[in-house]
Design an enzyme around this catalytic site. Structure first.
Site, PDB file in Angstrom:
ATOM      1  N   ARG A  78      -3.127   6.349   4.442  1.00  0.00           N
ATOM      2  CA  ARG A  78      -4.207   5.430   4.068  1.00  0.00           C
ATOM      3  C   ARG A  78      -3.620   4.326   3.188  1.00  0.00           C
ATOM      4  O   ARG A  78      -3.032   4.620   2.145  1.00  0.00           O
ATOM      5  CB  ARG A  78      -5.298   6.199   3.299  1.00  0.00           C
ATOM      6  CG  ARG A  78      -6.364   5.312   2.753  1.00  0.00           C
ATOM      7  CD  ARG A  78      -7.460   6.035   1.974  1.00  0.00           C
ATOM      8  NE  ARG A  78      -8.278   5.015   1.374  1.00  0.00           N
ATOM      9  CZ  ARG A  78      -8.617   4.950   0.094  1.00  0.00           C
ATOM     10  NH1 ARG A  78      -8.280   5.923  -0.748  1.00  0.00           N
ATOM     11  NH2 ARG A  78      -9.315   3.942  -0.361  1.00  0.00           N
ATOM     12  N   HIS A 122      -9.258  -3.034  -1.618  1.00  0.00           N
ATOM     13  CA  HIS A 122      -8.873  -2.174  -2.736  1.00  0.00           C
ATOM     14  C   HIS A 122      -8.545  -3.100  -3.916  1.00  0.00           C
ATOM     15  O   HIS A 122      -7.430  -3.121  -4.412  1.00  0.00           O
ATOM     16  CB  HIS A 122      -7.697  -1.276  -2.338  1.00  0.00           C
ATOM     17  CG  HIS A 122      -7.525  -0.056  -3.194  1.00  0.00           C
ATOM     18  ND1 HIS A 122      -7.451   1.231  -2.678  1.00  0.00           N
ATOM     19  CD2 HIS A 122      -7.389   0.087  -4.519  1.00  0.00           C
ATOM     20  CE1 HIS A 122      -7.283   2.106  -3.654  1.00  0.00           C
ATOM     21  NE2 HIS A 122      -7.236   1.424  -4.800  1.00  0.00           N
ATOM     22  N   GLU A 167     -13.956   2.466  -3.854  1.00  0.00           N
ATOM     23  CA  GLU A 167     -14.534   2.667  -5.182  1.00  0.00           C
ATOM     24  C   GLU A 167     -15.306   1.452  -5.702  1.00  0.00           C
ATOM     25  O   GLU A 167     -14.917   0.848  -6.724  1.00  0.00           O
ATOM     26  CB  GLU A 167     -13.440   3.070  -6.175  1.00  0.00           C
ATOM     27  CG  GLU A 167     -12.701   4.329  -5.762  1.00  0.00           C
ATOM     28  CD  GLU A 167     -11.654   4.783  -6.776  1.00  0.00           C
ATOM     29  OE1 GLU A 167     -11.424   4.086  -7.770  1.00  0.00           O
ATOM     30  OE2 GLU A 167     -11.056   5.856  -6.557  1.00  0.00           O
ATOM     31  N   ASN A 293     -13.149  10.096  -3.353  1.00  0.00           N
ATOM     32  CA  ASN A 293     -11.998  10.104  -4.256  1.00  0.00           C
ATOM     33  C   ASN A 293     -12.386  10.990  -5.427  1.00  0.00           C
ATOM     34  O   ASN A 293     -13.280  10.649  -6.203  1.00  0.00           O
ATOM     35  CB  ASN A 293     -11.686   8.688  -4.745  1.00  0.00           C
ATOM     36  CG  ASN A 293     -11.269   7.773  -3.604  1.00  0.00           C
ATOM     37  OD1 ASN A 293     -11.106   8.208  -2.463  1.00  0.00           O
ATOM     38  ND2 ASN A 293     -11.083   6.506  -3.913  1.00  0.00           N
ATOM     39  N   TYR A 295     -11.221  13.129  -8.800  1.00  0.00           N
ATOM     40  CA  TYR A 295     -10.187  13.360  -9.813  1.00  0.00           C
ATOM     41  C   TYR A 295     -10.627  14.340 -10.885  1.00  0.00           C
ATOM     42  O   TYR A 295      -9.833  15.147 -11.367  1.00  0.00           O
ATOM     43  CB  TYR A 295      -9.779  12.037 -10.472  1.00  0.00           C
ATOM     44  CG  TYR A 295      -8.975  11.172  -9.534  1.00  0.00           C
ATOM     45  CD1 TYR A 295      -7.606  11.348  -9.415  1.00  0.00           C
ATOM     46  CD2 TYR A 295      -9.587  10.223  -8.728  1.00  0.00           C
ATOM     47  CE1 TYR A 295      -6.858  10.585  -8.529  1.00  0.00           C
ATOM     48  CE2 TYR A 295      -8.857   9.453  -7.835  1.00  0.00           C
ATOM     49  CZ  TYR A 295      -7.487   9.645  -7.736  1.00  0.00           C
ATOM     50  OH  TYR A 295      -6.756   8.909  -6.851  1.00  0.00           O
TER      51      TYR A 295
HETATM   52  O1  IFM Z   1      -4.762   4.329  -8.776  1.00  0.00           O
HETATM   53  C1  IFM Z   1      -6.125   4.534  -8.594  1.00  0.00           C
HETATM   54  C2  IFM Z   1      -6.550   4.026  -7.236  1.00  0.00           C
HETATM   55  O2  IFM Z   1      -6.251   2.676  -7.065  1.00  0.00           O
HETATM   56  C3  IFM Z   1      -8.035   4.193  -7.058  1.00  0.00           C
HETATM   57  N1  IFM Z   1      -8.450   5.531  -7.370  1.00  0.00           N
HETATM   58  C4  IFM Z   1      -7.971   6.142  -8.571  1.00  0.00           C
HETATM   59  C5  IFM Z   1      -6.473   6.004  -8.680  1.00  0.00           C
HETATM   60  C6  IFM Z   1      -5.963   6.655  -9.979  1.00  0.00           C
HETATM   61  O3  IFM Z   1      -6.561   6.053 -11.075  1.00  0.00           O
END
Ligand code: IFM
Length: 450
Positions: A78, A122, A167, A293, A295
Site C-alpha cells: 500500500r 496521504h 485518515e 488504521n 494503533y
Molecule cells: O506515519 C503515520 C501514517 O502516515 C498515518 N498513520 C499513522 C502513522 C504513524 O503515526
C-alpha cells in the site's frame, strides 16, 4: 501450528508507506510543492528541523525497495501518490515524468508478484490549493475527483484497489484544530468544515474511479482509535461513548449510515459544518471495503482521560500497547455498521531501534507487538469479522510528520546518511508469518540478513 492461528486462504499480507514520508525528490522532475514541503520548510514546525526533502530516497531506490518486499514475501504493498508530483498545479497539465514514476512502480510490483493498493491522498495537498483555502474550499473536492480520474485512466488497467483518503480525522483535526500538522491552523469550526469537505471529496473521487473503471475496488482508510470506559459505571460508559462518536463515529456514520452522530452534532452547536443537499448520499455511496488504521485506544472516565493505564506498556509515540482493543473494535464495527469487507490498512509501532554490533536490528518489541495484534485479528475473524488483509505500518523507517525522523516504525531499518536498508528481525519474522499464513509461537526468520 493449531489451525486457529492460520488465516483464511488468500489473506492479504502487506506493508504500507506514504509518498511524502519516503519518496524524497521533493522538487525534482517537475514536481510541484505540497503543503508538507511548505510546512516542513517553516522553522519550528518539525522536530529537529527535519524535512522529507530526501527521506528514504525511494523515488530513486524503489526497485531496491521492491526487491526487499519480494524477499519478505509481501503479497501486497500500500503506497500513496503525491498529487503535486502528478499535477504540479493541482489541476490542469499532467507532469508525465511524475506519472511515469508511479507507472514504473506499479509494473515493478506486478513483476515481483505484489499487488498494489493505491492511496490517492496521504496528506500532501498541492500548495497552490492551500493558497485558495485548501480543503476548506469545496472546489478542491472536485479537483480531487479530476486527479483520481487521471490516475485511474493511467493505472486502472493494472491496479484494482483504490483508497481515496488516508485518515481524514488527522487531516482535519491535526491540520486545523491542534495545528500540529500542515497547514498548521488552530480553529475547530474550520476543522469540522474540512472534515466534511474531505468526505465529499471521497464521494466524488469514488464516483470518478468507478466511472473510469467499473470494477475498481474503492475504499477509505480511517484511523479508528477507540475510546473505552475505565469502568462499568454508567457515567464512565457515557463519557467514553461520546468520545468514540466524536472521533470514530464522526467519520463512520456519514460513510456507512448517511448521517452524522446526532449527540455529537448537538454538542458541536454552532461549530457544525455546512452540509449541502445530497452530500450524505454522495458520501455514503457503496464502499467496497473499509481500511482501518489501528494503533491504540484511549481509556476514559467521566472525569476525563485515564493515562497512563496502570500496567500497560507504551511505544515511543507514547501510545498504549493494547491488542485486545483491536478485536473489540473489529467486532463493534461488525455489530454497529453495515457488513463490509475490512482490511487493517495500518498497524505497527515505533520503538528505539538501533543497529547492533552484528550489523542487525534486533527489534523484539515490534515482533511482540505485531504478534499480539495479529493474534487478536485472527480471533476477530473467528468472531465472524470479514477481515481480508493486514498491512504493517511501515515497510521501512521514514519521516514521521511533526516528529521528523525521530520515530522508527519500519520492518526495514533505514540508515539515513548512507541510505542503507537493513531488514529488521521483525521483517524476517513477518516473512515467516506470511510464508505460513499465520502466527506461530516459535516463528523463526524466513530470510537471513541482507
Ligand atoms: O506515519 C503515520 C501514517 O502516515 C498515518 N498513520 C499513522 C502513522 C504513524 O503515526
Amino acid at each position: 501450528m493449531a489451525n486457529n492461528t492460520l488465516f483464511p486462504q488468500g489473506f492479504v499480507w502487506g506493508a504500507a508507506t506514504a509518498a511524502y514520508q519516503i519518496e524524497g525528490a521533493w522538487n525534482l522532475d517537475g514536481k510541484g510543492e505540497s503543503i508538507w514541503d511548505a510546512f516542513s520548510h517553516t522553522p519550528g514546525k518539525v522536530a529537529n528541523g527535519d524535512t522529507a526533502d530526501v527521506s528514504c530516497d525511494h523515488y530513486h531506490r524503489f526497485a531496491e525497495d521492491i526487491a526487499l518486499m519480494r524477499q519478505m514475501g509481501l503479497k501486497a504493498y500500500r503506497f500513496s501518490i503525491s498529487w503535486p508530483r502528478v499535477l504540479p498545479t493541482g489541476r490542469g497539465p499532467v507532469n508525465w515524468v511524475g506519472l511515469d514514476f508511479y507507472d514504473r512502480l506499479v509494473d515493478t510490483l506486478l513483476v515481483a508478484g505484489i499487488e498494489p493498493y493505491i492511496t490517492l491522498y496521504h496528506w500532501d495537498l498541492p500548495q497552490v490549493f492551500q493558497d485558495i483555502g485548501g480543503w476548506e474550499n469545496r472546489e478542491v473536492a472536485s479537483y480531487f475527483a479530476d486527479y483520481a480520474s487521471v490516475l485511474v485512466n493511467r493505472l486502472g488497467d493494472r491496479v484494482r484497489f483504490w483508497i481515496t483518503l488516508n485518515e481524514p480525522w488527522v487531516v482535519a483535526f491535526l491540520g486545523y484544530r491542534t495545528g500540529e500538522h500542515a497547514p498548521g491552523i488552530t480553529d475547530e469550526k474550520r476543522a469540522l468544515q474540512v472534515a466534511h469537505n474531505l468526505l465529499v471529496a471521497h464521494g466524488l473521487a469514488a464516483q470518478a474511479l468507478r466511472t473510469h473503471m467499473p470494477g475498481a475496488q474503492v475504499g477509505i482508510a480511517l484511523n479508528l482509535w477507540p475510546t473505552e470506559s475505565v469502568s462499568n459505571a454508567s457515567e464512565d460508559i457515557a463519557a467514553a461513548e461520546l468520545a468514540w462518536q466524536k472521533d470514530c463515529g464522526w467519520f463512520l456514520s456519514p460513510l456507512l449510515k448517511a448521517s452524522y452522530p446526532s449527540d455529537v452534532w448537538e454538542k458541536y452547536g454552532e461549530l457544525v459544518p455546512d452540509v449541502a443537499p445530497g452530500d450524505l448520499a454522495l458520501i455514503s455511496q457503496r464502499l467496497d471495503f473499509l481500511g482501518i488504521n489501528y494503533y491504540s485506544r484511549t481509556v476514559m472516565s467521566a472525569q476525563g482521560t485515564v493515562s497512563p493505564v496502570a500496567g500497560s506498556q507504551y511505544t515511543e509515540m507514547g501510545w498504549e500497547v493494547q491488542a485486545p482493543a483491536l478485536r473489540r473494535l473489529l467486532v463493534r464495527l461488525k455489530k454497529d455498521y453495515q457488513a463490509i469487507p475490512l482490511y487493517i490498512t495500518e498497524n505497527g509501532c515505533a520503538f528505539k531501534d538501533e543497529m547492533s554490533q552484528d550489523g542487525q536490528v534486533h527489534d523484539q518489541k515490534r515482533i511482540d507487538f505485531l504478534q499480539q495484534h495479529l493474534s487478536q485479528a485472527r480471533l476477530a475473524i473467528g468472531d465472524g469479522v470479514d477481515l481480508r488483509g493486514f498491512f504493517v505500518w511501515s515497510l521501512m523507517d521514514n519521516f514521521e510528520w511533526a516528529h521528523g525522523f525521530n520515530k522508527r516504525f519500519g520492518l526495514v531499518y533505514v540508515d539515513y546518511p548512507t541510505q542503507k536498508r537493513i531488514v529488521k528481525d521483525s521483517g524476517k519474522w513477518y516473512a515467516q508469518v506470511i510464508k505460513q499464513n499465520g502466527v506461530m509461537s516459535n516463528c523463526k526468520p524466513a530470510i537471513s540478513g541482507v
